[in-house]
Design a protein around this motif. Structure first.
Motif, PDB file in Angstrom:
ATOM      1  N   TYR A 168      10.919  30.391  -3.999  1.00  0.00           N
ATOM      2  CA  TYR A 168      10.516  29.385  -4.966  1.00  0.00           C
ATOM      3  C   TYR A 168       9.071  28.972  -4.729  1.00  0.00           C
ATOM      4  N   CYS A 169       8.367  28.681  -5.797  1.00  0.00           N
ATOM      5  CA  CYS A 169       7.098  27.989  -5.640  1.00  0.00           C
ATOM      6  C   CYS A 169       7.278  26.540  -6.100  1.00  0.00           C
ATOM      7  N   ALA A 170       6.442  25.684  -5.546  1.00  0.00           N
ATOM      8  CA  ALA A 170       6.547  24.257  -5.825  1.00  0.00           C
ATOM      9  C   ALA A 170       5.158  23.641  -5.817  1.00  0.00           C
ATOM     10  N   ALA A 171       5.023  22.507  -6.486  1.00  0.00           N
ATOM     11  CA  ALA A 171       3.714  21.866  -6.612  1.00  0.00           C
ATOM     12  C   ALA A 171       3.797  20.383  -6.282  1.00  0.00           C
ATOM     13  N   ARG A 172       2.725  19.886  -5.677  1.00  0.00           N
ATOM     14  CA  ARG A 172       2.595  18.462  -5.396  1.00  0.00           C
ATOM     15  C   ARG A 172       1.105  18.159  -5.299  1.00  0.00           C
ATOM     16  N   GLU A 173       0.748  16.884  -5.339  1.00  0.00           N
ATOM     17  CA  GLU A 173      -0.670  16.523  -5.331  1.00  0.00           C
ATOM     18  C   GLU A 173      -1.209  16.268  -3.935  1.00  0.00           C
ATOM     19  N   SER A 174      -0.346  15.912  -2.986  1.00  0.00           N
ATOM     20  CA  SER A 174      -0.823  15.567  -1.646  1.00  0.00           C
ATOM     21  C   SER A 174      -0.777  16.772  -0.715  1.00  0.00           C
ATOM     22  N   ILE A 175      -1.748  16.855   0.185  1.00  0.00           N
ATOM     23  CA  ILE A 175      -1.834  17.943   1.165  1.00  0.00           C
ATOM     24  C   ILE A 175      -1.011  17.638   2.405  1.00  0.00           C
ATOM     25  N   LEU A 176      -0.435  16.439   2.503  1.00  0.00           N
ATOM     26  CA  LEU A 176       0.292  16.051   3.704  1.00  0.00           C
ATOM     27  C   LEU A 176       1.705  16.611   3.703  1.00  0.00           C
ATOM     28  N   ASP A 177       2.201  16.978   4.888  1.00  0.00           N
ATOM     29  CA  ASP A 177       3.596  17.355   5.054  1.00  0.00           C
ATOM     30  C   ASP A 177       4.011  18.447   4.083  1.00  0.00           C
ATOM     31  N   VAL A 178       3.248  19.519   4.028  1.00  0.00           N
ATOM     32  CA  VAL A 178       3.459  20.543   2.998  1.00  0.00           C
ATOM     33  C   VAL A 178       4.699  21.392   3.247  1.00  0.00           C
ATOM     34  N   ALA A 179       5.292  21.289   4.438  1.00  0.00           N
ATOM     35  CA  ALA A 179       6.449  22.120   4.754  1.00  0.00           C
ATOM     36  C   ALA A 179       7.786  21.485   4.359  1.00  0.00           C
ATOM     37  N   THR A 180       7.763  20.294   3.860  1.00  0.00           N
ATOM     38  CA  THR A 180       9.002  19.581   3.531  1.00  0.00           C
ATOM     39  C   THR A 180       9.324  19.719   2.045  1.00  0.00           C
ATOM     40  N   PRO A 181      10.439  20.363   1.712  1.00  0.00           N
ATOM     41  CA  PRO A 181      10.758  20.577   0.294  1.00  0.00           C
ATOM     42  C   PRO A 181      10.824  19.286  -0.516  1.00  0.00           C
ATOM     43  N   GLY A 182      11.373  18.247   0.076  1.00  0.00           N
ATOM     44  CA  GLY A 182      11.547  16.998  -0.653  1.00  0.00           C
ATOM     45  C   GLY A 182      10.256  16.324  -1.058  1.00  0.00           C
ATOM     46  N   ARG A 183       9.142  16.773  -0.524  1.00  0.00           N
ATOM     47  CA  ARG A 183       7.848  16.172  -0.850  1.00  0.00           C
ATOM     48  C   ARG A 183       7.256  16.743  -2.130  1.00  0.00           C
ATOM     49  N   TYR A 184       7.862  17.773  -2.656  1.00  0.00           N
ATOM     50  CA  TYR A 184       7.293  18.437  -3.839  1.00  0.00           C
ATOM     51  C   TYR A 184       7.899  17.865  -5.117  1.00  0.00           C
ATOM     52  N   ASP A 185       7.078  17.811  -6.134  1.00  0.00           N
ATOM     53  CA  ASP A 185       7.483  17.194  -7.393  1.00  0.00           C
ATOM     54  C   ASP A 185       7.976  18.203  -8.433  1.00  0.00           C
ATOM     55  N   TYR A 186       7.467  19.408  -8.373  1.00  0.00           N
ATOM     56  CA  TYR A 186       7.788  20.403  -9.394  1.00  0.00           C
ATOM     57  C   TYR A 186       8.203  21.711  -8.735  1.00  0.00           C
ATOM     58  N   TRP A 187       9.173  22.367  -9.346  1.00  0.00           N
ATOM     59  CA  TRP A 187       9.736  23.595  -8.791  1.00  0.00           C
ATOM     60  C   TRP A 187       9.913  24.641  -9.882  1.00  0.00           C
ATOM     61  N   GLY A 188       9.744  25.895  -9.476  1.00  0.00           N
ATOM     62  CA  GLY A 188      10.100  26.992 -10.347  1.00  0.00           C
ATOM     63  C   GLY A 188      11.578  27.314 -10.220  1.00  0.00           C
ATOM     64  N   GLN A 189      12.010  28.306 -10.964  1.00  0.00           N
ATOM     65  CA  GLN A 189      13.431  28.661 -10.989  1.00  0.00           C
ATOM     66  C   GLN A 189      13.810  29.629  -9.873  1.00  0.00           C
ATOM     67  N   GLY A 190      12.822  30.216  -9.225  1.00  0.00           N
ATOM     68  CA  GLY A 190      13.073  31.125  -8.125  1.00  0.00           C
ATOM     69  C   GLY A 190      13.120  32.577  -8.541  1.00  0.00           C
ATOM     70  N   THR A 191      12.828  33.445  -7.591  1.00  0.00           N
ATOM     71  CA  THR A 191      12.915  34.890  -7.801  1.00  0.00           C
ATOM     72  C   THR A 191      13.554  35.513  -6.568  1.00  0.00           C
ATOM     73  N   GLN A 192      14.482  36.433  -6.800  1.00  0.00           N
ATOM     74  CA  GLN A 192      15.251  37.018  -5.700  1.00  0.00           C
ATOM     75  C   GLN A 192      14.456  38.124  -5.016  1.00  0.00           C
ATOM     76  N   VAL A 193      14.421  38.062  -3.697  1.00  0.00           N
ATOM     77  CA  VAL A 193      13.859  39.133  -2.877  1.00  0.00           C
ATOM     78  C   VAL A 193      14.971  39.641  -1.969  1.00  0.00           C
ATOM     79  N   THR A 194      15.217  40.932  -2.029  1.00  0.00           N
ATOM     80  CA  THR A 194      16.245  41.549  -1.198  1.00  0.00           C
ATOM     81  C   THR A 194      15.604  42.674  -0.404  1.00  0.00           C
ATOM     82  N   VAL A 195      15.755  42.608   0.912  1.00  0.00           N
ATOM     83  CA  VAL A 195      15.184  43.607   1.801  1.00  0.00           C
ATOM     84  C   VAL A 195      16.327  44.375   2.440  1.00  0.00           C
ATOM     85  N   SER A 196      16.376  45.663   2.185  1.00  0.00           N
ATOM     86  CA  SER A 196      17.448  46.488   2.734  1.00  0.00           C
ATOM     87  C   SER A 196      17.014  47.118   4.051  1.00  0.00           C
ATOM     88  N   SER A 197      17.993  47.310   4.917  1.00  0.00           N
ATOM     89  CA  SER A 197      17.688  47.869   6.243  1.00  0.00           C
ATOM     90  C   SER A 197      17.767  49.383   6.226  1.00  0.00           C
TER      91      SER A 197
END
Length: 124
Positions: A95-124
């Protein structure tokens, strides 16, 4: 409001590469910090990395450091996630996400907007 749409996911063999894109629309793209997150089945959403509004500062989470690169093109309202040396454990919805503040960028709950996601599958 900011709308985010991810693309570029798919199935790849271990050791391969993918580049994900996230296209934004709505408010001024260059005002926002963009983050990438992923969520595997049964696991919590975790940070992959983030990039500052100008693109001059980036953050990469430890599990992907050295293998993933985040970049952005403010003229195209797009942020990218280049993934190299992919491993089966990288399999997740990204998923990509957007927020205005540069603080605490690793916390999902800090983001205001989200995309719908894209699946990545890595086979062994």
């Amino acid at each position: 409001q900011v709308q985010l749409v991810e693309s570029g996911g798919g199935l790849v063999q271990a050791g391969g590469s993918l580049r994900l894109s996230c296209a934004a629309s709505g408010r001024t793209f260059s005002n926002y910090v963009l983050g990438w997150f992923r969520q595997a089945p049964g696991k919590e959403r975790e940070s992959v990395g983030a990039i500052s509004q100008s693109g001059r500062r980036t953050y990469s989470a430890d599990p992907v450091k050295g293998r993933l690169t985040i970049s952005r093109d403010n003229a195209k309202n797009t942020v990218y996630l280049q993934m190299n040396s992919l491993k089966p454990e990288d399999t997740a919805v990204y998923y990509c996400a957007a927020r205005e503040s540069i603080l605490d960028v690793a916390t999902p709950g800090r983001y205001d907007y989200w995309g719908q996601g894209t699946q990545v599958t890595v086979s062994s």
